[in-house]
Design a protein around this motif. Structure first.
Motif, PDB file in Angstrom:
ATOM      1  N   LEU A   1     -51.290  47.465 -68.029  1.00 40.55           N
ATOM      2  CA  LEU A   1     -51.381  48.452 -69.107  1.00 40.55           C
ATOM      3  C   LEU A   1     -52.842  48.815 -69.413  1.00 40.55           C
ATOM      4  CD1 LEU A   1     -48.623  47.123 -71.537  1.00 40.55           C
ATOM      5  CD2 LEU A   1     -48.505  49.120 -70.030  1.00 40.55           C
ATOM      6  N   ALA A   2     -53.714  47.807 -69.409  1.00 50.05           N
ATOM      7  CA  ALA A   2     -55.122  48.072 -69.716  1.00 50.05           C
ATOM      8  C   ALA A   2     -55.780  48.922 -68.627  1.00 50.05           C
ATOM      9  CB  ALA A   2     -55.880  46.758 -69.885  1.00 50.05           C
ATOM     10  N   SER A   3     -55.540  48.577 -67.369  1.00 46.89           N
ATOM     11  CA  SER A   3     -56.190  49.309 -66.277  1.00 46.89           C
ATOM     12  C   SER A   3     -55.647  50.727 -66.164  1.00 46.89           C
ATOM     13  CB  SER A   3     -56.035  48.549 -64.952  1.00 46.89           C
ATOM     14  OG  SER A   3     -54.672  48.373 -64.613  1.00 46.89           O
ATOM     15  N   VAL A   4     -54.332  50.896 -66.289  1.00 43.01           N
ATOM     16  CA  VAL A   4     -53.759  52.237 -66.215  1.00 43.01           C
ATOM     17  C   VAL A   4     -54.175  53.058 -67.443  1.00 43.01           C
ATOM     18  CG1 VAL A   4     -51.622  53.579 -66.222  1.00 43.01           C
ATOM     19  CG2 VAL A   4     -51.823  51.562 -64.762  1.00 43.01           C
ATOM     20  N   GLY A   5     -54.210  52.426 -68.608  1.00 39.39           N
ATOM     21  CA  GLY A   5     -54.645  53.127 -69.814  1.00 39.39           C
ATOM     22  C   GLY A   5     -56.059  53.665 -69.685  1.00 39.39           C
ATOM     23  N   GLU A   6     -56.961  52.852 -69.137  1.00 36.38           N
ATOM     24  CA  GLU A   6     -58.339  53.302 -68.918  1.00 36.38           C
ATOM     25  C   GLU A   6     -58.378  54.411 -67.872  1.00 36.38           C
ATOM     26  OE1 GLU A   6     -61.192  52.561 -70.268  1.00 36.38           O
ATOM     27  OE2 GLU A   6     -60.960  50.672 -71.334  1.00 36.38           O
ATOM     28  N   ASN A   7     -57.565  54.271 -66.848  1.00 31.65           N
ATOM     29  CA  ASN A   7     -57.563  55.233 -65.743  1.00 31.65           C
ATOM     30  C   ASN A   7     -57.141  56.627 -66.214  1.00 31.65           C
ATOM     31  OD1 ASN A   7     -57.695  56.227 -63.132  1.00 31.65           O
ATOM     32  ND2 ASN A   7     -55.715  55.411 -62.524  1.00 31.65           N
ATOM     33  N   ILE A   8     -56.050  56.706 -66.961  1.00 31.96           N
ATOM     34  CA  ILE A   8     -55.510  58.020 -67.332  1.00 31.96           C
ATOM     35  C   ILE A   8     -56.243  58.669 -68.511  1.00 31.96           C
ATOM     36  CG2 ILE A   8     -53.230  57.469 -66.400  1.00 31.96           C
ATOM     37  CD1 ILE A   8     -52.230  56.971 -69.203  1.00 31.96           C
ATOM     38  N   SER A   9     -57.096  57.893 -69.189  1.00 34.76           N
ATOM     39  CA  SER A   9     -57.859  58.463 -70.306  1.00 34.76           C
ATOM     40  C   SER A   9     -59.328  58.697 -69.954  1.00 34.76           C
ATOM     41  CB  SER A   9     -57.776  57.539 -71.533  1.00 34.76           C
ATOM     42  OG  SER A   9     -58.388  56.282 -71.259  1.00 34.76           O
ATOM     43  N   PHE A  10     -59.698  58.450 -68.708  1.00 32.59           N
ATOM     44  CA  PHE A  10     -61.107  58.516 -68.299  1.00 32.59           C
ATOM     45  C   PHE A  10     -61.649  59.933 -68.410  1.00 32.59           C
ATOM     46  CE2 PHE A  10     -64.586  58.775 -65.208  1.00 32.59           C
ATOM     47  CZ  PHE A  10     -65.289  57.607 -65.479  1.00 32.59           C
ATOM     48  N   THR A  11     -62.872  60.043 -68.922  1.00 30.97           N
ATOM     49  CA  THR A  11     -63.588  61.317 -68.945  1.00 30.97           C
ATOM     50  C   THR A  11     -64.937  61.124 -68.261  1.00 30.97           C
ATOM     51  OG1 THR A  11     -64.495  60.828 -71.141  1.00 30.97           O
ATOM     52  CG2 THR A  11     -62.490  62.137 -71.059  1.00 30.97           C
ATOM     53  N   LEU A  12     -65.430  62.163 -67.656  1.00 28.38           N
ATOM     54  CA  LEU A  12     -66.689  62.085 -66.921  1.00 28.38           C
ATOM     55  C   LEU A  12     -67.857  61.880 -67.885  1.00 28.38           C
ATOM     56  CD1 LEU A  12     -67.623  62.415 -63.938  1.00 28.38           C
ATOM     57  CD2 LEU A  12     -68.152  64.796 -64.518  1.00 28.38           C
ATOM     58  N   PRO A  13     -68.651  60.812 -67.716  1.00 27.01           N
ATOM     59  CA  PRO A  13     -69.786  60.578 -68.620  1.00 27.01           C
ATOM     60  C   PRO A  13     -70.836  61.676 -68.472  1.00 27.01           C
ATOM     61  CG  PRO A  13     -69.285  58.611 -67.300  1.00 27.01           C
ATOM     62  CD  PRO A  13     -68.523  59.756 -66.697  1.00 27.01           C
ATOM     63  N   ALA A  14     -71.441  62.054 -69.574  1.00 25.99           N
ATOM     64  CA  ALA A  14     -72.491  63.078 -69.521  1.00 25.99           C
ATOM     65  C   ALA A  14     -73.658  62.621 -68.660  1.00 25.99           C
ATOM     66  CB  ALA A  14     -72.970  63.396 -70.938  1.00 25.99           C
ATOM     67  N   ALA A  15     -73.930  61.311 -68.656  1.00 26.34           N
ATOM     68  CA  ALA A  15     -75.065  60.782 -67.905  1.00 26.34           C
ATOM     69  C   ALA A  15     -74.868  60.853 -66.395  1.00 26.34           C
ATOM     70  CB  ALA A  15     -75.329  59.328 -68.318  1.00 26.34           C
ATOM     71  N   TRP A  16     -73.640  61.122 -65.927  1.00 22.67           N
ATOM     72  CA  TRP A  16     -73.419  61.295 -64.493  1.00 22.67           C
ATOM     73  C   TRP A  16     -74.301  62.415 -63.939  1.00 22.67           C
ATOM     74  CZ3 TRP A  16     -71.919  59.499 -60.026  1.00 22.67           C
ATOM     75  CH2 TRP A  16     -71.490  60.351 -59.000  1.00 22.67           C
ATOM     76  N   SER A  17     -74.532  63.449 -64.736  1.00 25.05           N
ATOM     77  CA  SER A  17     -75.337  64.590 -64.298  1.00 25.05           C
ATOM     78  C   SER A  17     -76.800  64.227 -64.079  1.00 25.05           C
ATOM     79  CB  SER A  17     -75.248  65.726 -65.327  1.00 25.05           C
ATOM     80  OG  SER A  17     -73.921  66.200 -65.432  1.00 25.05           O
ATOM     81  N   ALA A  18     -77.210  63.087 -64.606  1.00 26.34           N
ATOM     82  CA  ALA A  18     -78.611  62.674 -64.474  1.00 26.34           C
ATOM     83  C   ALA A  18     -78.838  61.741 -63.289  1.00 26.34           C
ATOM     84  CB  ALA A  18     -79.066  61.984 -65.769  1.00 26.34           C
ATOM     85  N   PHE A  19     -77.770  61.372 -62.579  1.00 24.21           N
ATOM     86  CA  PHE A  19     -77.924  60.462 -61.441  1.00 24.21           C
ATOM     87  C   PHE A  19     -78.658  61.177 -60.314  1.00 24.21           C
ATOM     88  CE2 PHE A  19     -76.163  58.486 -57.498  1.00 24.21           C
ATOM     89  CZ  PHE A  19     -76.751  57.236 -57.675  1.00 24.21           C
ATOM     90  N   THR A  20     -79.721  60.575 -59.803  1.00 23.73           N
ATOM     91  CA  THR A  20     -80.572  61.245 -58.816  1.00 23.73           C
ATOM     92  C   THR A  20     -80.331  60.774 -57.390  1.00 23.73           C
ATOM     93  OG1 THR A  20     -82.350  59.623 -59.175  1.00 23.73           O
ATOM     94  CG2 THR A  20     -82.401  61.636 -60.510  1.00 23.73           C
ATOM     95  N   GLY A  21     -79.570  59.731 -57.188  1.00 23.76           N
ATOM     96  CA  GLY A  21     -79.330  59.224 -55.849  1.00 23.76           C
ATOM     97  C   GLY A  21     -78.352  60.092 -55.082  1.00 23.76           C
ATOM     98  N   PRO A  22     -78.281  59.903 -53.755  1.00 25.94           N
ATOM     99  CA  PRO A  22     -77.296  60.649 -52.968  1.00 25.94           C
ATOM    100  C   PRO A  22     -75.883  60.282 -53.397  1.00 25.94           C
ATOM    101  CG  PRO A  22     -78.313  58.922 -51.642  1.00 25.94           C
ATOM    102  CD  PRO A  22     -79.075  58.979 -52.924  1.00 25.94           C
ATOM    103  N   ALA A  23     -75.006  61.263 -53.396  1.00 28.05           N
ATOM    104  CA  ALA A  23     -73.641  61.024 -53.864  1.00 28.05           C
ATOM    105  C   ALA A  23     -72.661  61.904 -53.104  1.00 28.05           C
ATOM    106  CB  ALA A  23     -73.526  61.300 -55.365  1.00 28.05           C
ATOM    107  N   GLY A  24     -71.482  61.344 -52.866  1.00 24.67           N
ATOM    108  CA  GLY A  24     -70.418  62.083 -52.215  1.00 24.67           C
ATOM    109  C   GLY A  24     -69.124  61.958 -52.989  1.00 24.67           C
ATOM    110  N   ILE A  25     -68.328  63.023 -52.972  1.00 23.93           N
ATOM    111  CA  ILE A  25     -67.020  63.045 -53.620  1.00 23.93           C
ATOM    112  C   ILE A  25     -65.989  63.342 -52.539  1.00 23.93           C
ATOM    113  CG2 ILE A  25     -65.687  63.953 -55.560  1.00 23.93           C
ATOM    114  CD1 ILE A  25     -68.530  62.972 -56.329  1.00 23.93           C
ATOM    115  N   VAL A  26     -64.937  62.542 -52.459  1.00 20.62           N
ATOM    116  CA  VAL A  26     -63.874  62.754 -51.475  1.00 20.62           C
ATOM    117  C   VAL A  26     -62.539  62.802 -52.198  1.00 20.62           C
ATOM    118  CG1 VAL A  26     -62.690  61.824 -49.443  1.00 20.62           C
ATOM    119  CG2 VAL A  26     -65.172  61.564 -49.661  1.00 20.62           C
ATOM    120  N   VAL A  27     -61.692  63.755 -51.814  1.00 19.68           N
ATOM    121  CA  VAL A  27     -60.347  63.850 -52.363  1.00 19.68           C
ATOM    122  C   VAL A  27     -59.394  64.180 -51.219  1.00 19.68           C
ATOM    123  CG1 VAL A  27     -60.590  66.307 -52.935  1.00 19.68           C
ATOM    124  CG2 VAL A  27     -58.910  64.910 -54.165  1.00 19.68           C
TER     125      VAL A  27
END
Length: 250
Positions: free
Chosen positions: A165-191
């Motif tokens: 319940l805790a892990s699924v609850g966190e998963n379905i309520s997750f929002t993208l942190p504003a600080a993600w936009s400040a990450f300067t390292g290389p990054a990839g997104i896969v779907v």
């Protein structure tokens, strides 16, 4: 958290999804053939860390940050799938000094609808996870190869209702942190190409918030790319390593 470490080279922290454990990364690690130093924890409430219930993303991120400080003091590339992808985003956002690069695979970054109803239904059906026939159905949806089915069934049966319940609850309520936009390292997104609409919207949102990241749609994949497209995932890790090499050499 119990953690497996293998291989040599640059440190890569692999974060598994909910309901499985570190073994899910074996197909990707086989593709890498020991070329990286793989740090593979079983997250709280999962696998060999089952004695520690999953409390929250915040608690787990704090544990993971400490793990990096202890096992990879010069920082690590963080690779996360699904729930593990959300944790990777949080690590890159909140502990950028510890994260050299990030690969986010199939992570929801938009809150899901009807969260209360989802959790209520999950609580009612949680006992089914103990049944082998139900675990096999879930494994099929995740694309778990037959060779790993015993591990999946074992993990499914061992997970506590509290962790579920805790892990699924966190998963379905997750929002993208504003600080993600400040990450300067290389990054990839896969779907995965066959994933549901919310996952594709999440991938586009995560990429748009970090324009220097790459966005890849894995053809002939659903919510199972680490199993069905391990070479693709391994190639993305190599690409991130390649971007870091000049900096590392300097």
């Amino acid at each position: 958290m119990n953690t497996m470490i293998s291989g040599t080279g640059s440190d890569v922290l692999f974060l598994h999804g909910g309901g499985v454990s570190g073994w899910m990364w074996r197909p990707v690690m086989n593709q890498l053939a020991g070329a990286v130093r793989a740090i593979v924890p079983d997250l709280p409430g999962h696998g060999t860390s089952g004695s520690i219930d999953y409390v929250s993303h915040s608690d787990t991120v704090a544990r993971l940050a400490e793990l990096i400080r202890d096992r990879a003091p010069r920082g690590a590339i963080v690779v996360g799938f699904s729930l593990g992808g959300q944790l990777a985003i949080r690590l890159a956002s909140e502990h950028a000094d510890l994260v050299r690069g990030a690969l986010i695979v199939s992570a929801e970054t938009k809150p899901a609808p009807a969260q209360g109803a989802t959790l209520a239904l999950l609580k009612l059906t949680a006992p089914l996870a103990k049944q082998e026939w139900f675990a096999k159905l879930q494994a099929k949806q995740l694309g778990v190869p037959g060779a790993y089915l015993p591990q999946y069934i074992r993990d499914s049966r061992a997970m506590s209702v509290e962790t579920l319940l805790a892990s699924v609850g966190e998963n379905i309520s997750f929002t993208l942190p504003a600080a993600w936009s400040a990450f300067t390292g290389p990054a990839g997104i896969v779907v995965g190409a066959g994933e549901r609409k919310l996952m594709h919207e999440s991938a586009r949102l995560t990429h748009a918030a970090l324009p220097h990241s790459t966005l890849t749609v894995a053809e002939a994949a659903d919510h199972d790319a680490p199993f069905t497209k391990p070479k693709l995932i391994a190639d993305h890790i190599r690409q991130i390593l390649g971007q870091l090499e000049p900096k590392h050499a300097a």
